[in-house]
Design a protein around this motif. Structure first.
Motif, PDB file in Angstrom:
ATOM      1  N   VAL A 208     -20.776  25.282  79.983  1.00  0.00           N
ATOM      2  CA  VAL A 208     -21.317  26.125  78.872  1.00  0.00           C
ATOM      3  C   VAL A 208     -22.326  26.973  79.323  1.00  0.00           C
TER       4      VAL A 208
ATOM      5  N   PRO B 163     -20.919  28.854  73.996  1.00  0.00           N
ATOM      6  CA  PRO B 163     -21.259  28.009  72.945  1.00  0.00           C
ATOM      7  C   PRO B 163     -20.566  28.367  71.409  1.00  0.00           C
TER       8      PRO B 163
ATOM      9  N   TRP C 203     -11.790  14.540  74.123  1.00  0.00           N
ATOM     10  CA  TRP C 203     -12.809  15.700  74.579  1.00  0.00           C
ATOM     11  C   TRP C 203     -14.364  14.866  74.763  1.00  0.00           C
ATOM     12  N   GLU C 204     -15.162  15.604  75.218  1.00  0.00           N
ATOM     13  CA  GLU C 204     -16.553  15.254  75.426  1.00  0.00           C
ATOM     14  C   GLU C 204     -17.476  16.353  75.672  1.00  0.00           C
ATOM     15  N   ARG C 205     -18.605  16.191  75.173  1.00  0.00           N
ATOM     16  CA  ARG C 205     -19.740  17.187  75.510  1.00  0.00           C
ATOM     17  C   ARG C 205     -20.812  16.608  76.219  1.00  0.00           C
TER      18      ARG C 205
ATOM     19  N   ASN D 217     -18.306  12.609  72.101  1.00  0.00           N
ATOM     20  CA  ASN D 217     -17.056  12.551  72.672  1.00  0.00           C
ATOM     21  C   ASN D 217     -16.152  11.956  71.567  1.00  0.00           C
TER      22      ASN D 217
ATOM     23  N   VAL E  36     -14.491  21.094  67.392  1.00  0.00           N
ATOM     24  CA  VAL E  36     -15.633  20.664  68.107  1.00  0.00           C
ATOM     25  C   VAL E  36     -16.416  21.620  67.960  1.00  0.00           C
TER      26      VAL E  36
ATOM     27  N   ILE F 193     -19.683  23.358  70.001  1.00  0.00           N
ATOM     28  CA  ILE F 193     -20.356  23.246  71.282  1.00  0.00           C
ATOM     29  C   ILE F 193     -21.756  24.153  71.306  1.00  0.00           C
ATOM     30  N   ARG F 194     -22.922  23.178  71.473  1.00  0.00           N
ATOM     31  CA  ARG F 194     -24.083  23.865  71.579  1.00  0.00           C
ATOM     32  C   ARG F 194     -24.240  24.495  72.963  1.00  0.00           C
TER      33      ARG F 194
ATOM     34  N   ASP G 260     -25.820  22.399  75.448  1.00  0.00           N
ATOM     35  CA  ASP G 260     -24.873  21.597  76.117  1.00  0.00           C
ATOM     36  C   ASP G 260     -24.815  22.096  77.421  1.00  0.00           C
TER      37      ASP G 260
ATOM     38  N   PHE H  34     -18.194  20.863  78.942  1.00  0.00           N
ATOM     39  CA  PHE H  34     -17.262  20.626  77.805  1.00  0.00           C
ATOM     40  C   PHE H  34     -16.209  20.188  78.592  1.00  0.00           C
TER      41      PHE H  34
END
Length: 226
Positions: free
Chosen positions: A154, A167, A181-183, A193, A204, A206-207, A210, A213
């Motif tokens: 990220v 992000p 999927w997972e962060r 996730n 999803v 994403i921050r 994070d 990803f």
């Protein structure tokens, strides 16, 4: 009345003289009739013997591209016999280039390395002008980036060639089966996730905080939601 011998001789001589005078002498040469002679053919003129010059054909778009590439010394991928062949392949591939997890400008950007950009900027407007705008987006870098399965760092300012993602909110659509999927944090801890055995759409967010990803088994591409 009987004629004497002398009279018979005189008559015979006279008859012979008449025959000679009316006909040709026995030893006279006979005239030979000349054989017919064909008139001579006229000699060809200079215009007839000089070959006509080959017609000058207008230059083709492919010829113009190849000539320009030779003049400029552009280096084309060894897979292609000429610059125009390279452009033709790009033109044929662009309509189907967005099926492997990349937008068309994103896909085309991979071929702008080296002299590829100069060749495509000269060739696409001539051979497939409908894709000129896509080329301009690829050159500018201002285009939508899609993501297929993989691990992405990220990063708010991704660098070219890096496996990174900005992000934001992303969505994937299609016949999704066994999509995971997972962060993750930068230290590898799972933030969020999900595993979807079957789905038609997954979203999803994403921050910026994070670290990573990850996507596995998801067909299609993650596209930014605008």
């Amino acid at each position: 009345m009987r004629r004497s011998g002398a009279a018979k001789i005189a008559i015979s001589v006279a008859a012979g003289m008449m025959l000679v005078s009316c006909g040709e002498p026995a030893d006279a040469p006979r005239a030979v009739r000349p054989a017919s002679v064909e008139p001579p053919l006229p000699s060809p003129t200079l215009a007839e013997t000089t070959p006509s010059p080959a017609p000058v054909l207008p230059p083709t778009p492919e010829g113009e591209i190849d000539k320009l590439a030779t003049t400029k010394g552009w280096d084309v991928d060894a897979l292609y016999p000429s610059a125009s062949a390279f452009v033709r392949d790009m033109c044929a591939s662009l309509p189907v280039s967005a099926i492997d997890g990349a937008s068309r400008p994103q896909w085309l950007a991979d071929y702008l390395k080296g002299d590829g950009q100069a060749v495509l900027e000269a060739g696409i407007p001539k051979l497939c002008p409908a894709w000129t705008k896509t080329l301009e987006e690829a050159v500018s870098g201002d285009y939508e980036v899609w993501f297929s399965n993989g691990d992405y760092e990220v990063n708010s300012e991704p660098k070219p060639g890096e496996e990174s993602i900005k992000p934001g909110t992303y969505r994937i659509k299609g016949d999704l089966k066994n999509c995971y999927w997972e962060r993750l944090t930068r230290s590898g801890e799972i933030i969020d996730n999900n595993f979807a055995p079957a789905a038609r759409e997954i979203t999803v967010t994403i921050r910026a905080s994070d670290g990573l990803f990850r996507s596995e088994g998801c067909g299609g591409a993650w596209k930014p939601v605008r």
